[in-house]
Design a protein around this motif. Sequence first.
Motif, PDB file in Angstrom:
ATOM      1  N   THR A 225     -75.787 -40.339 -61.526  1.00 21.82           N
ATOM      2  CA  THR A 225     -76.505 -39.689 -62.621  1.00 21.82           C
ATOM      3  C   THR A 225     -77.248 -40.725 -63.452  1.00 21.82           C
ATOM      4  O   THR A 225     -78.427 -40.552 -63.782  1.00 21.82           O
ATOM      5  CB  THR A 225     -75.529 -38.880 -63.506  1.00 21.82           C
ATOM      6  N   ARG A 226     -76.583 -41.814 -63.784  1.00 19.72           N
ATOM      7  CA  ARG A 226     -77.240 -42.859 -64.572  1.00 19.72           C
ATOM      8  C   ARG A 226     -78.353 -43.527 -63.783  1.00 19.72           C
ATOM      9  O   ARG A 226     -79.417 -43.815 -64.329  1.00 19.72           O
ATOM     10  CB  ARG A 226     -76.224 -43.924 -65.004  1.00 19.72           C
TER      11      ARG A 226
ATOM     12  N   THR B  57     -81.365 -41.097 -63.925  1.00 21.35           N
ATOM     13  CA  THR B  57     -81.931 -40.762 -65.236  1.00 21.35           C
ATOM     14  C   THR B  57     -82.268 -41.940 -66.126  1.00 21.35           C
ATOM     15  O   THR B  57     -83.125 -41.810 -67.004  1.00 21.35           O
ATOM     16  CB  THR B  57     -80.969 -39.861 -66.037  1.00 21.35           C
TER      17      THR B  57
ATOM     18  N   CYS C 137     -82.202 -36.141 -68.568  1.00 20.32           N
ATOM     19  CA  CYS C 137     -81.019 -35.580 -69.242  1.00 20.32           C
ATOM     20  C   CYS C 137     -79.781 -35.785 -68.370  1.00 20.32           C
ATOM     21  O   CYS C 137     -79.587 -35.116 -67.360  1.00 20.32           O
ATOM     22  CB  CYS C 137     -81.224 -34.091 -69.514  1.00 20.32           C
ATOM     23  N   ARG C 138     -78.924 -36.726 -68.769  1.00 21.25           N
ATOM     24  CA  ARG C 138     -77.727 -37.013 -67.972  1.00 21.25           C
ATOM     25  C   ARG C 138     -76.735 -35.860 -67.979  1.00 21.25           C
ATOM     26  O   ARG C 138     -76.079 -35.599 -66.976  1.00 21.25           O
ATOM     27  CB  ARG C 138     -77.061 -38.292 -68.468  1.00 21.25           C
ATOM     28  N   TRP C 139     -76.621 -35.174 -69.110  1.00 18.46           N
ATOM     29  CA  TRP C 139     -75.727 -34.022 -69.159  1.00 18.46           C
ATOM     30  C   TRP C 139     -76.193 -32.969 -68.163  1.00 18.46           C
ATOM     31  O   TRP C 139     -75.394 -32.358 -67.460  1.00 18.46           O
ATOM     32  CB  TRP C 139     -75.694 -33.411 -70.564  1.00 18.46           C
TER      33      TRP C 139
ATOM     34  N   SER D 251     -76.104 -34.225 -64.293  1.00 19.41           N
ATOM     35  CA  SER D 251     -74.756 -34.455 -63.765  1.00 19.41           C
ATOM     36  C   SER D 251     -74.178 -33.203 -63.112  1.00 19.41           C
ATOM     37  O   SER D 251     -73.379 -33.302 -62.177  1.00 19.41           O
ATOM     38  CB  SER D 251     -73.818 -34.972 -64.853  1.00 19.41           C
TER      39      SER D 251
ATOM     40  N   THR E   6     -68.547 -36.816 -66.922  1.00 18.10           N
ATOM     41  CA  THR E   6     -69.712 -37.699 -66.888  1.00 18.10           C
ATOM     42  C   THR E   6     -70.422 -37.685 -68.235  1.00 18.10           C
ATOM     43  O   THR E   6     -70.817 -38.724 -68.756  1.00 18.10           O
ATOM     44  CB  THR E   6     -70.681 -37.275 -65.764  1.00 18.10           C
TER      45      THR E   6
ATOM     46  N   VAL F 147     -71.174 -40.792 -70.782  1.00 16.95           N
ATOM     47  CA  VAL F 147     -72.505 -41.080 -71.322  1.00 16.95           C
ATOM     48  C   VAL F 147     -72.415 -41.365 -72.823  1.00 16.95           C
ATOM     49  O   VAL F 147     -73.041 -42.288 -73.344  1.00 16.95           O
ATOM     50  CB  VAL F 147     -73.478 -39.913 -71.062  1.00 16.95           C
TER      51      VAL F 147
END
Length: 104
Positions: free
Chosen positions: A18-19, A22, A50-52, A55, A94, A98
């Motif tokens: 994810t990181r 993003t 948007c990591r949220w 993810s 996750t 973050v």
Amino acid sequence: MMRLIEIVVALFVVARVTRLVTADEITRRPREAIVRRLRDGSPLAYLLFCRWCLSVWIAAPAAAGWWHLSDLPRWSGHWWVDVPTVALALSYATGLLVRAEPEE
């Protein structure tokens, strides 16, 4: 103990991928190239930063892979219960990771 290790590894895989998509510098140019091709306000453009949000989409195949490949017993025994449950848990964890990262 193995059950905990599998879930922790799955969590860190979801968080890292994810990181990578993003926020990491190594994927900045492809990310920006995609966003330039999209219209303003595109949900995909938003998702790429948007990591949220992203993810959830990364956790879904990770949870499916865990369910399919792991020899550990499942709590329900039904993929349609276990996979979404694990995916949502991985995604939420996750998001919490973050929050622990320093602002760039």
